[in-house]
Design a protein around this motif. Structure first.
Motif, mmCIF file in Angstrom:
data_model
loop_
_atom_site.group_PDB
_atom_site.id
_atom_site.type_symbol
_atom_site.label_atom_id
_atom_site.label_comp_id
_atom_site.label_asym_id
_atom_site.label_seq_id
_atom_site.Cartn_x
_atom_site.Cartn_y
_atom_site.Cartn_z
ATOM 1 N N GLY A 260 0.790 -1.230 0.000
ATOM 2 C CA GLY A 260 0.000 0.000 0.000
ATOM 3 C C GLY A 260 0.819 1.275 0.000
ATOM 4 N N GLU A 261 2.149 1.157 -0.025
ATOM 5 C CA GLU A 261 3.025 2.332 -0.029
ATOM 6 C C GLU A 261 3.815 2.414 -1.327
ATOM 7 O OE1 GLU A 261 5.594 2.689 3.326
ATOM 8 O OE2 GLU A 261 4.092 1.963 4.745
ATOM 9 N N ASP A 262 4.162 3.656 -1.729
ATOM 10 C CA ASP A 262 4.983 3.872 -2.918
ATOM 11 C C ASP A 262 6.448 3.663 -2.528
ATOM 12 O OD1 ASP A 262 5.401 4.497 -5.616
ATOM 13 O OD2 ASP A 262 5.854 6.583 -5.143
ATOM 14 N N ARG A 263 7.035 2.579 -3.008
ATOM 15 C CA ARG A 263 8.404 2.227 -2.635
ATOM 16 C C ARG A 263 9.231 2.024 -3.901
ATOM 17 N NH1 ARG A 263 8.144 -0.483 2.393
ATOM 18 N NH2 ARG A 263 10.413 -0.578 2.374
ATOM 19 N N HIS A 264 10.390 1.352 -3.750
ATOM 20 C CA HIS A 264 11.256 1.055 -4.894
ATOM 21 C C HIS A 264 11.518 -0.456 -4.942
ATOM 22 C CE1 HIS A 264 12.049 5.289 -4.082
ATOM 23 N NE2 HIS A 264 12.454 5.405 -5.335
ATOM 24 N N ILE A 265 11.775 -0.927 -6.158
ATOM 25 C CA ILE A 265 12.056 -2.349 -6.341
ATOM 26 C C ILE A 265 13.268 -2.505 -7.258
ATOM 27 C CG2 ILE A 265 10.513 -2.601 -8.352
ATOM 28 C CD1 ILE A 265 9.729 -5.374 -7.212
ATOM 29 N N ALA A 266 14.069 -3.530 -6.988
ATOM 30 C CA ALA A 266 15.208 -3.879 -7.847
ATOM 31 C C ALA A 266 14.852 -5.141 -8.628
ATOM 32 C CB ALA A 266 16.462 -4.110 -7.008
ATOM 33 N N LEU A 267 14.981 -5.073 -9.945
ATOM 34 C CA LEU A 267 14.624 -6.186 -10.819
ATOM 35 C C LEU A 267 15.815 -6.571 -11.680
ATOM 36 C CD1 LEU A 267 11.207 -4.721 -12.018
ATOM 37 C CD2 LEU A 267 11.487 -6.591 -10.375
ATOM 38 N N ILE A 268 15.969 -7.870 -11.938
ATOM 39 C CA ILE A 268 17.021 -8.349 -12.830
ATOM 40 C C ILE A 268 16.408 -8.599 -14.195
ATOM 41 C CG2 ILE A 268 18.755 -10.133 -13.232
ATOM 42 C CD1 ILE A 268 18.639 -10.690 -10.162
ATOM 43 N N LEU A 269 16.745 -7.731 -15.143
ATOM 44 C CA LEU A 269 16.293 -7.923 -16.524
ATOM 45 C C LEU A 269 17.356 -8.672 -17.307
ATOM 46 C CD1 LEU A 269 14.218 -5.812 -15.611
ATOM 47 C CD2 LEU A 269 14.407 -4.758 -17.858
ATOM 48 N N GLU A 270 16.911 -9.465 -18.258
ATOM 49 C CA GLU A 270 17.846 -10.220 -19.087
ATOM 50 C C GLU A 270 17.606 -9.921 -20.557
ATOM 51 O OE1 GLU A 270 18.687 -14.336 -17.606
ATOM 52 O OE2 GLU A 270 17.036 -13.890 -16.227
ATOM 53 N N LYS A 271 18.699 -9.937 -21.312
ATOM 54 C CA LYS A 271 18.647 -9.644 -22.739
ATOM 55 C C LYS A 271 17.618 -10.554 -23.419
ATOM 56 C CE LYS A 271 21.958 -9.051 -26.534
ATOM 57 N NZ LYS A 271 23.396 -9.191 -26.880
ATOM 58 N N GLY A 272 16.790 -9.970 -24.271
ATOM 59 C CA GLY A 272 15.814 -10.759 -25.011
ATOM 60 C C GLY A 272 14.432 -10.803 -24.397
#
Length: 264
Positions: A114-126
């Protein structure tokens, strides 16, 4: 390696080639560092062997039009789906290894509890919807592939969330604090490389029948360079020692090392 050992290696890279040191720094000091520090065992087993061997390159996707050093005010956004995955939309700018990377540790805003926070995501090529944009034409560091990145409904599986949702800002800051140190010691190495060239030139170049090295004003300039370098090297490795001794907060010191080193 210890932080000190790692930074000694970076000092050597920077003495050889500036672009090489930046590409390696993006890859290791910030790109894969988040996975090393905050990744799950599954993420480490899946991603680090290729990254550590250099078969794949990593990137750190933080900077946007309105957010760079002010990382808190990101505008890219990830929305959680019913199956636990996240759908990412947004744009990044000035991302090193942008076109040559395979793994992108990416930061976005997200609603968590319910709060505006930050997230770390691992994106991969393709990944579908993940587009590498145009290359920036830079004045220097020509070997660094600096790009825009575009995210158009990129679906990121739950297994590619780095740390816990909501921890993104903390992860970004910790990685940057750590990464700034190799910029500091890289500046030490670059300065040593430049000093070697300066001293060689003053010995070979002759004016008024004698080498430049015999003129007092030239000697004074070189002495100033050496004395400042000594202070910079002492400061950067003192801070590395703080990290190796487990000092929990070295954010101010690492920022001073980065600014002092790059400005010099």
């Amino acid at each position: 390696l210890s932080q000190t050992g790692y930074c000694r290696v970076f000092e050597t890279f920077a003495q050889i080639d500036a672009s090489l040191s930046v590409v390696m720094g993006v890859h290791q000091s910030i790109g894969m560092k988040g996975i090393v520090l905050f990744g799950s065992e599954e993420q480490k087993e899946r991603l680090l062997p290729d990254l550590a061997s250099g078969r794949k390159l990593a990137a750190f996707a933080l900077t946007e039009a309105e957010a760079g050093s002010d990382a808190y005010h990101l505008q890219s956004r990830a929305v959680e789906q019913a199956d636990g995955s996240w759908v990412l939309n947004g744009e990044k700018r000035y991302i090193g290894n942008g076109g040559t990377g395979d793994v992108y540790v990416t930061f976005a805003r997200a609603e968590v509890g319910g709060e505006d926070r930050h997230i770390a995501l691992i994106l991969e090529k393709g990944m579908k919807g993940f587009e590498v944009g145009e290359r920036y034409d830079t004045m220097g560091l020509r070997g660094n592939d600096l790009r825009r990145l575009y995210f158009n409904d990129v679906r990121v599986p739950a297994s590619n969330v780095l740390g816990e949702p909501g921890e993104g800002f903390h992860i970004a800051m910790h990685v940057l604090n750590n990464g700034r140190l190799s910029l500091g010691t890289g500046s030490v190495g670059a300065t040593k490389g430049l000093l070697d060239r300066v001293i060689e030139h003053t010995k070979e170049r002759r004016q008024f029948g004698r080498p430049l090295a015999e003129f007092e004003l030239v000697q004074d300039k070189i002495a100033w360079m050496v004395s400042y370098l000594f202070g910079l090297e002492s400061m950067t490795y003192l801070t590395c020692g703080m990290v190796d001794n487990g000092v929990p907060d070295y954010s101010l010191e690492s920022a001073i090392c980065k600014v002092s080193g790059t400005e010099f």
